[in-house]
Design a protein around this motif. Structure first.
Motif, PDB file in Angstrom:
ATOM      1  N   LEU A 251       0.864  -1.179   0.000  1.00 38.95           N
ATOM      2  CA  LEU A 251       0.000   0.000   0.000  1.00 38.95           C
ATOM      3  C   LEU A 251       0.901   1.229   0.000  1.00 38.95           C
ATOM      4  CD1 LEU A 251      -2.990   0.842   0.194  1.00 38.95           C
ATOM      5  CD2 LEU A 251      -2.755   0.828   2.668  1.00 38.95           C
ATOM      6  N   VAL A 252       0.862   1.983  -1.086  1.00 40.05           N
ATOM      7  CA  VAL A 252       1.789   3.104  -1.254  1.00 40.05           C
ATOM      8  C   VAL A 252       1.104   4.411  -0.878  1.00 40.05           C
ATOM      9  CG1 VAL A 252       3.112   4.427  -2.956  1.00 40.05           C
ATOM     10  CG2 VAL A 252       3.130   1.919  -3.020  1.00 40.05           C
ATOM     11  N   ILE A 253       1.833   5.229  -0.108  1.00 42.47           N
ATOM     12  CA  ILE A 253       1.346   6.568   0.213  1.00 42.47           C
ATOM     13  C   ILE A 253       1.615   7.464  -0.993  1.00 42.47           C
ATOM     14  CG2 ILE A 253       1.506   8.521   1.791  1.00 42.47           C
ATOM     15  CD1 ILE A 253       0.521   5.956   3.104  1.00 42.47           C
ATOM     16  N   ALA A 254       0.558   7.919  -1.622  1.00 40.35           N
ATOM     17  CA  ALA A 254       0.686   8.689  -2.860  1.00 40.35           C
ATOM     18  C   ALA A 254       1.294  10.060  -2.595  1.00 40.35           C
ATOM     19  CB  ALA A 254      -0.678   8.836  -3.527  1.00 40.35           C
ATOM     20  N   GLY A 255       2.007  10.563  -3.603  1.00 40.75           N
ATOM     21  CA  GLY A 255       2.570  11.899  -3.522  1.00 40.75           C
ATOM     22  C   GLY A 255       1.798  12.866  -4.402  1.00 40.75           C
ATOM     23  N   ASP A 256       2.396  14.035  -4.654  1.00 31.73           N
ATOM     24  CA  ASP A 256       1.730  15.063  -5.456  1.00 31.73           C
ATOM     25  C   ASP A 256       2.026  14.938  -6.941  1.00 31.73           C
ATOM     26  OD1 ASP A 256       0.691  16.213  -3.143  1.00 31.73           O
ATOM     27  OD2 ASP A 256       2.501  17.427  -2.822  1.00 31.73           O
ATOM     28  N   ASN A 257       2.933  14.035  -7.312  1.00 28.91           N
ATOM     29  CA  ASN A 257       3.331  13.874  -8.708  1.00 28.91           C
ATOM     30  C   ASN A 257       2.522  12.754  -9.360  1.00 28.91           C
ATOM     31  OD1 ASN A 257       4.590  13.292 -11.152  1.00 28.91           O
ATOM     32  ND2 ASN A 257       6.644  13.729 -10.363  1.00 28.91           N
ATOM     33  N   PRO A 258       1.574  13.080 -10.258  1.00 26.44           N
ATOM     34  CA  PRO A 258       0.748  12.035 -10.885  1.00 26.44           C
ATOM     35  C   PRO A 258       1.570  10.996 -11.638  1.00 26.44           C
ATOM     36  CG  PRO A 258      -0.173  14.226 -11.309  1.00 26.44           C
ATOM     37  CD  PRO A 258       1.187  14.427 -10.718  1.00 26.44           C
ATOM     38  N   GLU A 259       2.667  11.427 -12.277  1.00 30.47           N
ATOM     39  CA  GLU A 259       3.493  10.481 -13.026  1.00 30.47           C
ATOM     40  C   GLU A 259       4.161   9.483 -12.097  1.00 30.47           C
ATOM     41  OE1 GLU A 259       6.227  12.640 -15.431  1.00 30.47           O
ATOM     42  OE2 GLU A 259       4.665  13.502 -16.726  1.00 30.47           O
TER      43      GLU A 259
ATOM     44  N   ASP B  21      -2.250  -0.674  -4.092  1.00 33.97           N
ATOM     45  CA  ASP B  21      -3.205   0.426  -3.976  1.00 33.97           C
ATOM     46  C   ASP B  21      -2.433   1.668  -3.578  1.00 33.97           C
ATOM     47  OD1 ASP B  21      -5.569   1.778  -3.999  1.00 33.97           O
ATOM     48  OD2 ASP B  21      -6.472   0.766  -2.279  1.00 33.97           O
ATOM     49  N   LEU B  22      -2.985   2.830  -3.836  1.00 34.07           N
ATOM     50  CA  LEU B  22      -2.398   4.093  -3.421  1.00 34.07           C
ATOM     51  C   LEU B  22      -3.396   4.837  -2.545  1.00 34.07           C
ATOM     52  CD1 LEU B  22      -0.597   3.449  -6.009  1.00 34.07           C
ATOM     53  CD2 LEU B  22      -0.287   5.922  -6.180  1.00 34.07           C
ATOM     54  N   VAL B  23      -2.908   5.422  -1.462  1.00 35.77           N
ATOM     55  CA  VAL B  23      -3.760   6.209  -0.568  1.00 35.77           C
ATOM     56  C   VAL B  23      -3.042   7.503  -0.221  1.00 35.77           C
ATOM     57  CG1 VAL B  23      -4.891   4.179   0.422  1.00 35.77           C
ATOM     58  CG2 VAL B  23      -2.834   5.087   1.507  1.00 35.77           C
ATOM     59  N   SER B  24      -3.797   8.490   0.215  1.00 36.67           N
ATOM     60  CA  SER B  24      -3.193   9.755   0.648  1.00 36.67           C
ATOM     61  C   SER B  24      -2.853   9.681   2.130  1.00 36.67           C
ATOM     62  CB  SER B  24      -4.155  10.913   0.391  1.00 36.67           C
ATOM     63  OG  SER B  24      -5.289  10.806   1.241  1.00 36.67           O
ATOM     64  N   ARG B  25      -1.949  10.518   2.557  1.00 40.93           N
ATOM     65  CA  ARG B  25      -1.584  10.536   3.983  1.00 40.93           C
ATOM     66  C   ARG B  25      -2.756  10.958   4.862  1.00 40.93           C
ATOM     67  NH1 ARG B  25       3.492   9.465   5.294  1.00 40.93           N
ATOM     68  NH2 ARG B  25       5.153   9.785   3.755  1.00 40.93           N
ATOM     69  N   SER B  26      -3.699  11.682   4.282  1.00 41.87           N
ATOM     70  CA  SER B  26      -4.816  12.195   5.077  1.00 41.87           C
ATOM     71  C   SER B  26      -5.983  11.211   5.159  1.00 41.87           C
ATOM     72  CB  SER B  26      -5.309  13.515   4.487  1.00 41.87           C
ATOM     73  OG  SER B  26      -5.738  13.328   3.142  1.00 41.87           O
ATOM     74  N   ILE B  27      -5.838   9.993   4.637  1.00 41.00           N
ATOM     75  CA  ILE B  27      -6.924   9.021   4.641  1.00 41.00           C
ATOM     76  C   ILE B  27      -7.387   8.753   6.070  1.00 41.00           C
ATOM     77  CG2 ILE B  27      -5.327   7.049   4.713  1.00 41.00           C
ATOM     78  CD1 ILE B  27      -7.314   5.513   2.975  1.00 41.00           C
ATOM     79  N   ASP B  28      -8.713   8.655   6.275  1.00 38.74           N
ATOM     80  CA  ASP B  28      -9.211   8.431   7.638  1.00 38.74           C
ATOM     81  C   ASP B  28      -9.029   6.971   8.027  1.00 38.74           C
ATOM     82  OD1 ASP B  28     -11.802   6.824   7.243  1.00 38.74           O
ATOM     83  OD2 ASP B  28     -12.130   8.524   5.920  1.00 38.74           O
ATOM     84  N   SER B  29      -9.108   6.712   9.317  1.00 37.21           N
ATOM     85  CA  SER B  29      -8.809   5.381   9.848  1.00 37.21           C
ATOM     86  C   SER B  29      -9.725   4.310   9.286  1.00 37.21           C
ATOM     87  CB  SER B  29      -8.919   5.398  11.382  1.00 37.21           C
ATOM     88  OG  SER B  29      -7.992   6.288  11.938  1.00 37.21           O
TER      89      SER B  29
END
Length: 411
Positions: A118-126, A138-146
């Motif tokens: 499970l990868v923490i996505a960054g701001d670079n779409p590429e 899967d990719l998730v943002s750091r702000s994802i809720d529990s």
């Protein structure tokens, strides 16, 4: 390099395996021993704050292990068999770029190759797209809720366990005694594998569940032998038509399923309609009388249907088959919200095949629609051959029938 060699080599790398580099592991050897009884998550990030934030969200449900860099994370994965999922950012120190993900997917150990990451996505779409292409589950943002994070983790772990079971069963799946096709258990595993690929690569996956309409009545009226032959015929036709990468098997004793990875639902719906049309015009006679046969199909798809698991996606296709039958049969119900699917309007060529097969009843409800399609040809015929065709009367009657149909729908 064998696993034992890796372990001996890793043991000599004391800086990488020092206590401060490995894990808090809830603090003690006792906690490590206990956590081997349930899935553990490897949390990798050079930021202590970032690791703490993730641990806070998962610790009530999962054991955890934390590492600060890619190299120590790799050694932890090799040595610690209780780890069942990795959470990490796009890049890590001590492994260039996304090297941890590359090394995991290229591992000779199946346990590691199939590990959900499970990868923490960054701001670079590429960069995010590259992570998917390299095998991020899967990719998730750091702000994802529990709640969302725990749901994603549970889904990925379940899919990985089913893929592992599928790999063990693929060489010799259980077969249905009548058709020789794989049983429901194998189809469920294939569905899990297709859903895992869909999540990992952002590709669609479709499932079709199909069967004869009024099959129990056919069996009661004509006997088990004929019913068995019909089942074998349907299985044989499907086996010749599905792609190599598709999986065909039983949904139930009398219903079949096709798992089609990478296929969008419109293509599966079109395939299902071709199958339905073929049986509608098939000439199968019993004691000199044509046997009226029809097939209904339920289609489910990810990502169109937001199914939480492979089992729910398969069940959704089965429920749609049931709905299609209840609405009268000879229908394909795909990814729509119709409670009662409308009877399909046959293509003109198929309508002619139905008439030739003696199945006028399937065409009569759609005469007005088909007449509108053929009217330009009749007009051309009249201009060329001057036959005196009653075109005005045909147009008037066609409009009357269309109004009657509209009134019936609104009633």
């Amino acid at each position: 390099m064998t696993t034992s060699t890796v372990m001996r080599t890793a043991a000599s790398w004391s800086p990488l395996l020092a206590p401060e580099a490995i894990s808090s592991d809830r603090g003690s050897a006792g906690a490590m021993e206990e956590s081997t009884q349930s899935p553990r998550i490897l949390i990798v990030d050079e930021s202590r704050i970032a690791r703490a934030a993730l641990i806070k969200r998962v610790r009530e449900r999962y054991g955890f292990r934390e590492e600060v860099n890619g190299e120590s994370a790799w050694q932890a994965l090799v040595l610690d068999h209780s780890i069942q999922l990795v959470i990490c950012p796009l890049t890590l120190p001590l492994l260039e770029g996304d090297g941890l993900l590359v090394r995991v997917r290229a591992s000779k150990l199946a346990r590691l190759r199939q590990m959900p990451v499970l990868v923490i996505a960054g701001d670079n779409p590429e960069a995010n797209q590259r992570a998917r292409e390299l095998g991020a589950s899967d990719l998730v943002s750091r702000s994802i809720d529990s709640g969302e994070l725990l749901a994603r983790i549970a889904t990925l772990i379940d899919l990985a366990q089913m893929e592992s079971e599928l790999a063990r069963q693929t060489t010799n799946p259980a077969q249905h005694p009548l058709t020789g096709l794989p049983t429901r258990q194998h189809i469920e595993l294939q569905a899990a594998s297709a859903l895992a690929q869909s999540l990992r690569h952002g590709a669609p996956a479709s499932i079709l569940v199909m069967g004869f309409d009024r099959f129990d009545a056919l069996r009661n009226e004509h006997g088990d032998e004929l019913a068995s032959k019909l089942q074998q015929k349907l299985a044989s036709i499907l086996a010749q038509k599905v792609r190599k990468e598709d999986s065909l098997g039983h949904y139930s004793d009398s219903e079949l399923a096709v798992v089609s990875p990478g296929t969008p639902y419109p293509a599966c719906e079109a395939f299902a309609n071709r199958l339905r049309e073929a049986f509608a015009v098939a000439h199968i006679a019993v004691h000199g009388q044509r046997l009226p046969l029809s097939v209904s199909v339920g289609v489910a798809n990810t990502p169109v249907d937001r199914a939480a698991s492979a089992t729910s996606l398969l069940s959704l296709a089965g429920e749609r088959l049931k709905t299609a039958r209840q609405a009268g049969g000879n229908r394909v119900l795909a990814c729509v919200d119709e409670a009662e699917p409308q009877a399909p309007v046959p293509r003109l060529g198929h309508a002619i095949d139905l008439i030739r097969a003696g199945n006028d009843a399937a065409v009569v409800p759609h005469v007005a629609h088909l007449c509108r399609e053929i009217l330009p040809f009749l007009e051309l015929l009249e201009r060329e051959w001057k036959l005196g065709l009653p075109l005005a009367g045909i147009r008037e009657r066609m409009q009357d029938r269309e109004r009657e149909s509209e009134d019936t729908r609104q009633a």
